[in-house]
Design an enzyme around this catalytic site. Structure first.
Site, PDB file in Angstrom:
ATOM      1  N   ASP A 188      24.217  12.669  -7.849  1.00 16.06           N
ATOM      2  CA  ASP A 188      25.635  12.764  -7.521  1.00 16.06           C
ATOM      3  C   ASP A 188      26.247  13.948  -8.262  1.00 16.06           C
ATOM      4  O   ASP A 188      26.070  14.100  -9.473  1.00 16.06           O
ATOM      5  CB  ASP A 188      26.320  11.457  -7.934  1.00 16.06           C
TER       6      ASP A 188
ATOM      7  N   HIS B   1      38.520  10.916  -8.641  1.00  9.55           N
ATOM      8  CA  HIS B   1      37.626  10.208  -9.560  1.00  9.55           C
ATOM      9  C   HIS B   1      38.436   9.498 -10.640  1.00  9.55           C
ATOM     10  O   HIS B   1      39.566   9.879 -10.939  1.00  9.55           O
ATOM     11  CB  HIS B   1      36.664  11.193 -10.231  1.00  9.55           C
TER      12      HIS B   1
ATOM     13  N   HIS C 263      34.164  10.450  -1.644  1.00  5.51           N
ATOM     14  CA  HIS C 263      34.033  10.320  -3.095  1.00  5.51           C
ATOM     15  C   HIS C 263      35.318   9.724  -3.677  1.00  5.51           C
ATOM     16  O   HIS C 263      36.356   9.682  -3.027  1.00  5.51           O
ATOM     17  CB  HIS C 263      33.797  11.696  -3.725  1.00  5.51           C
TER      18      HIS C 263
END
Length: 282
Positions: A81, A178, A206
């Site tokens: 990743d 994130h 993501h």
């Protein structure tokens, strides 16, 4: 046994569901994610970031996941990743990872294409698929940080990027981030639909930890085939361990308190597999 992400995600694209990609930090999280996949009869992707790899090395994490996959009847992918360099991508490739991401999203468009294509050219010789990224996912996780004010992927650039690099998967920027969200995220599903209309490879979301399930389901219906979860797994594992230690303050056996952390991770992963529609697709 281990399979490639291309195999799984092409089936997901045809079947209009997504496969979950879960970041695993230790052996216990690998076991918990696999237990969830087996309970749901779902394919699964396990992945490690550069920050995780720096802690122990690609060989350690690959060995954990490979051993788990060997015991399992569900298909398992071992994915890098956010590979942050050509060297990092090659390290994972040489250690047996069955899917590689190279993230050149912080570079210029042309430099991103050049870096991504260099990884594709090597990995495709061994039939290992490559995920690229265009546009940016905000927030911070591990050593990854981005505060771009315009993170959205341009649909026409996405089309050109896929054609010129030959990537098998494309991570796109549509408003996710994130880490832990400070408010409720709002994914730009219209931009996703515009990209899907021009790009035929499986698309990746993501920064999904904390995104409401209804938004994730909407994204899957519009063409997302791989959904990444990281922060929420860490939170779940830690919550289980803390709960056990609160009730058993004198405990010292890691196997005992880890089991409660594993149970929290398994429960979380099983629920997300239902959201993505991958239950029964193994």
């Amino acid at each position: 046994m281990l399979v490639t992400s291309k195999e799984l995600l092409q089936e997901a694209q045809k079947g209009h569901y997504a496969v979950g990609a879960f970041n695993v930090e230790n052996m216990e999280m690998v076991m918990a994610v696999l237990a969830a996949a087996e309970a749901q009869n779902s394919p699964v992707i396990m992945q490690t970031t550069p920050g995780t790899i720096k802690y122990a090395g690609c060989d350690y994490y690959y060995a954990n996941v490979a051993a788990a996959a060997k015991r399992s009847k569900v298909p398992v992918v071992m994915h890098l990743d956010h590979g942050d360099s050509f060297a990092r991508a090659m390290d994972a490739f040489r250690n047996g990872y069955t899917s590689i991401m190279i993230d050149g999203s912080k570079l210029s468009f042309e430099d991103n294409i050049a870096l991504t294509k260099s990884v594709v050219d090597v990995c495709h010789v061994a039939n290992v698929p490559v995920e690229g990224e265009l546009g940016r996912v905000g927030g911070k996780e591990d050593d990854l940080e981005n505060a771009d004010e315009n993170p959205y992927t341009d649909p026409q650039q996405a089309k050109e990027f896929v054609e010129r690099t030959g990537v098998d998967l494309l991570a796109i920027g549509i408003g996710t981030a994130h880490g832990v969200y400070k408010g409720t995220p709002h994914v730009n599903v219209q931009r996703l639909s515009e990209i899907r209309a021009l790009v035929d490879v499986p698309l990746v979301l993501h920064g999904t930890s904390g995104v409401p399930d209804d938004q994730v389901s909407d994204c899957v219906s519009r063409g997302i085939c791989k959904v990444n979860y990281a922060t929420d797994l860490r939170i779940a594992f830690t919550r289980g361990v803390k709960a056990y230690m609160k009730e058993n303050p004198d405990a010292f056996d890691p196997k005992k308190y880890s089991k409660q952390g594993m149970a929290e991770v398994q429960k979380y992963v099983m629920q997300k597999m239902e959201v993505m529609g991958s239950v029964g697709k193994a």
